[in-house]
Design a protein around this motif. Structure first.
Motif, PDB file in Angstrom:
ATOM      1  N   ASN A 113       0.809  -1.217   0.000  1.00 17.58           N
ATOM      2  CA  ASN A 113       0.000   0.000   0.000  1.00 17.58           C
ATOM      3  C   ASN A 113       0.846   1.274   0.000  1.00 17.58           C
ATOM      4  O   ASN A 113       0.532   2.243   0.695  1.00 17.58           O
ATOM      5  N   ASP A 114       1.891   1.279  -0.809  1.00 20.88           N
ATOM      6  CA  ASP A 114       2.759   2.453  -0.900  1.00 20.88           C
ATOM      7  C   ASP A 114       2.519   3.260  -2.165  1.00 20.88           C
ATOM      8  O   ASP A 114       3.179   4.283  -2.387  1.00 20.88           O
ATOM      9  N   GLY A 115       1.613   2.810  -3.023  1.00 21.55           N
ATOM     10  CA  GLY A 115       1.316   3.513  -4.262  1.00 21.55           C
ATOM     11  C   GLY A 115       2.466   3.559  -5.239  1.00 21.55           C
ATOM     12  O   GLY A 115       2.579   4.492  -6.030  1.00 21.55           O
ATOM     13  N   CYS A 146      -6.825   1.719  -6.435  1.00 21.36           N
ATOM     14  CA  CYS A 146      -6.758   2.665  -5.334  1.00 21.36           C
ATOM     15  C   CYS A 146      -5.400   3.366  -5.385  1.00 21.36           C
ATOM     16  O   CYS A 146      -4.379   2.748  -5.725  1.00 21.36           O
ATOM     17  N   SER A 148      -3.428   4.204  -3.177  1.00 20.41           N
ATOM     18  CA  SER A 148      -2.423   3.654  -2.261  1.00 20.41           C
ATOM     19  C   SER A 148      -1.906   2.287  -2.702  1.00 20.41           C
ATOM     20  O   SER A 148      -0.907   1.796  -2.165  1.00 20.41           O
ATOM     21  N   SER A 149      -2.577   1.661  -3.664  1.00 22.18           N
ATOM     22  CA  SER A 149      -2.211   0.295  -4.057  1.00 22.18           C
ATOM     23  C   SER A 149      -0.914   0.274  -4.854  1.00 22.18           C
ATOM     24  O   SER A 149      -0.715   1.062  -5.781  1.00 22.18           O
ATOM     25  N   THR A 163     -11.335  -1.823  -1.441  1.00 22.77           N
ATOM     26  CA  THR A 163     -11.594  -0.477  -0.947  1.00 22.77           C
ATOM     27  C   THR A 163     -12.925  -0.430  -0.204  1.00 22.77           C
ATOM     28  O   THR A 163     -13.953  -0.828  -0.745  1.00 22.77           O
ATOM     29  N   GLY A 179      -7.305  -1.550   1.531  1.00 22.02           N
ATOM     30  CA  GLY A 179      -5.914  -1.908   1.299  1.00 22.02           C
ATOM     31  C   GLY A 179      -5.780  -3.204   0.541  1.00 22.02           C
ATOM     32  O   GLY A 179      -6.748  -3.966   0.394  1.00 22.02           O
TER      33      GLY A 179
END
Length: 298
Positions: A113-115, A146, A148-149, A163, A179
């Motif tokens: 989840n660090d994008g 997402c 953050s994905s 999400t 997440g």
């Protein structure tokens, strides 16, 4: 199914609010349905069992890869087929890669989840280049990833809704979470449904079916390897057709009966088109192996 706590090295697998993350994933997989309360898991008919293994802990859900390795070995030794790993680290651990590579289980792993593009900035174990890993990105309701994905055209396999997922949490409560950790259990449950439905499928078959039957989305091109999102309906229809085509298939070898100790092994070889034929001496021209070679392998 009672599990073990490798974080604290005891049999207490529930420590309160720190376990909401794992409880949420377990609910997505197998929460009971038709009971008039809460949510319904994807595989809620009792055909799938969850072995709860705690390898991370504390307020922030951290731990060591050594604990994760112990949990994987325990799962393997006690008959687990699918291992959900909603976790990740930027550190490469050769021992962790080896224990996964040597396992017979299918590992469903959150991409992180660090994008970031994990083709360039890896997250492990999702980025281990192993055939028994399927790496999962977080899809939003509008069909886009997402923000953050993590993503990666080579290192992330498929996108799955993750999400605002409502599921169980600690203290007999329910919460929305977002997440790739929420995406992975949904894929794990889908894999478990396929695997329990058709007993002639291997775990590698399950991964291939999930990838091949996924629904293409333009927004996912260049983001995940399949360019697609999970389509469990299509996967189950494929499995149903496969099951119908293979359920009446019997061994054509007149010298092997169901009482023979090698029957199941020979049946496996035949059903997977490794060994074909009609008698002790007659084999089709495209046989993968002849009888002598097969017996040597057995």
């Amino acid at each position: 199914v009672s599990g073990w706590n490798f974080y604290s090295n005891n049999n207490s697998i529930y420590a309160g609010s720190e376990d909401s993350h794992g409880t949420h994933g377990a609910g997505s997989i197998a929460a009971a349905s038709d009971n008039g309360t809460g949510i319904s898991g994807i595989v809620s008919d009792g055909s799938v069992k969850i072995m709860v293994l705690k390898a991370l802990g504390g307020k922030d859900g951290v731990g060591t890869t050594a604990s994760v390795i112990k949990a994987i070995r325990y799962a393997q030794a006690n008959g687990a087929n699918i291992c959900n790993l909603s976790m990740g680290t930027s550190g490469y651990d050769r021992a962790l890669r080896q224990v996964i590579a040597e396992s017979d289980m299918l590992f469903v792993v959150s991409a992180g989840n660090d994008g970031v593009n994990t083709d360039e900035k890896a997250s492990y174990p999702a980025c281990f280049d192993l055939d028994n890993i399927i790496s999962v990105a977080n899809l939003q309701p509008d069909g886009t990833l997402c923000a953050s994905s993590n993503y990666g055209a080579r290192s992330v396999d498929i996108a799955v809704p993750g999400t605002y997922i409502l599921s169980l949490t600690s203290g007999d409560s329910y919460s929305y979470m977002t997440g790739t950790s929420m995406s992975a259990p949904i894929l794990s449950a889908s894999a478990a449904m396929l695997y329990s439905y058709c007993d002639s499928l291997t775990l590698s078959d399950v991964k291939a079916i999930l990838m091949q039957t996924a629904s293409p989305l333009n927004q996912l091109n260049g983001k995940v390897l399949s360019g697609s999102m999970l389509d469990l309906g299509s996967a189950m229809r494929y499995a149903a057709q496969y099951k119908a085509e293979n359920q009446n298939r019997t061994l054509p070898f007149d010298d092997i009966s169901e009482q023979d100790s090698s029957y199941e092994a020979v049946k496996y070889l035949y059903e997977n088109n490794i060994m074909v034929g009609t008698s002790r001496t007659a084999f089709s021209p495209n046989a993968g192996l002849n009888r002598a070679m097969a017996v040597t392998l057995l």
